[in-house]
Design a protein around this motif. Sequence first.
Motif: not given
Length: 320
Positions: A65-68, A76, A78, A145-147
């Motif tokens: 994973v690579d997400c906000p 916010r 990362r 939009a998060d993990l």
Amino acid sequence: MSGASPASGEPLVVIGEVRTALLMNLRPLPPQAVVTLLDFVPGERVMARERPVRRAVSADVLHGVDCPLTTGSGARVRGIGTLLTRAGVLDGRVVQGSTRAVLATGGERRLPWGHYLERPGVVELSGRGAPADVAHRFLTGRDPADLDPGAVSEALLGRIRSAPSLDRRTPLRARRTRLRWASVLAGDGFRGEFSLVDQELRTLRLGFAATTAATPGQLATLCEDIALHDWLLSTVTPVVDRACSGHDSVRATGELRTVVDQLLHLWLPNVGGPSRLDAVWAHLEAHPGFSRQWGTCVQRVRDHLALRALDLRAGAAGGL
């Protein structure tokens, strides 16, 4: 969990989501068929047990994973790293998809993927965000939009549903449930909060003393057990309600038979878990009172069947 933990001195913060559903098969799947169903990690074997009830669990699958992510204050950050996800089947009847990750403080810049692969099941946070703060927001107001560990669990369940060994038929109506959980090992004592958010979503907030020697894998197993028993309550209670009300009696009677034959014996809370986590089940038994509600439900089943037997006897006597 096999793999890494946060840097020394950091509290252990673990988040995850368990999705629980009826296995899409008209009859319980035989043990060997269950092992085959869960054997989707090359070179790794499915862990299976026979007692006190049959349960099989797949090997962990790594998901990058690579997400906000959002903190409790709304800032916010990362998240970069890997999630660990696995599937389990209980007695050939109930299936679970479970995904977890340790949240750890990371650096300001993204490192090569090799760094993150060396720490399986760890998501490193860049920016100004403490892991415990992110875990709090994960439970109380996660941004779409998060993990999303639940989406990873759902994808694994979708993979299982498409298996050719399943006939994709079910003997009763059963809503799937989602248990989103977060655990922090820091401070003193135990804190726990279980909440029913809606018909599908539940949240579980756990806080343990920093000295509690629990691994992320053990915490995940505990939450899978809680998710299973919550699903049993959520599934069996409406079946009993329909049967006792006499509504759609033919179908309701068939569903009740399925419950008695295939689900009632699965109620075994906190069996085989580490004693250091017993406080969680003690809390759940006090509030909201899992086993008290289950005992009431089972007694209603017995009373209903006893009344049905009396009605049949009365009918037979009247026909003589």
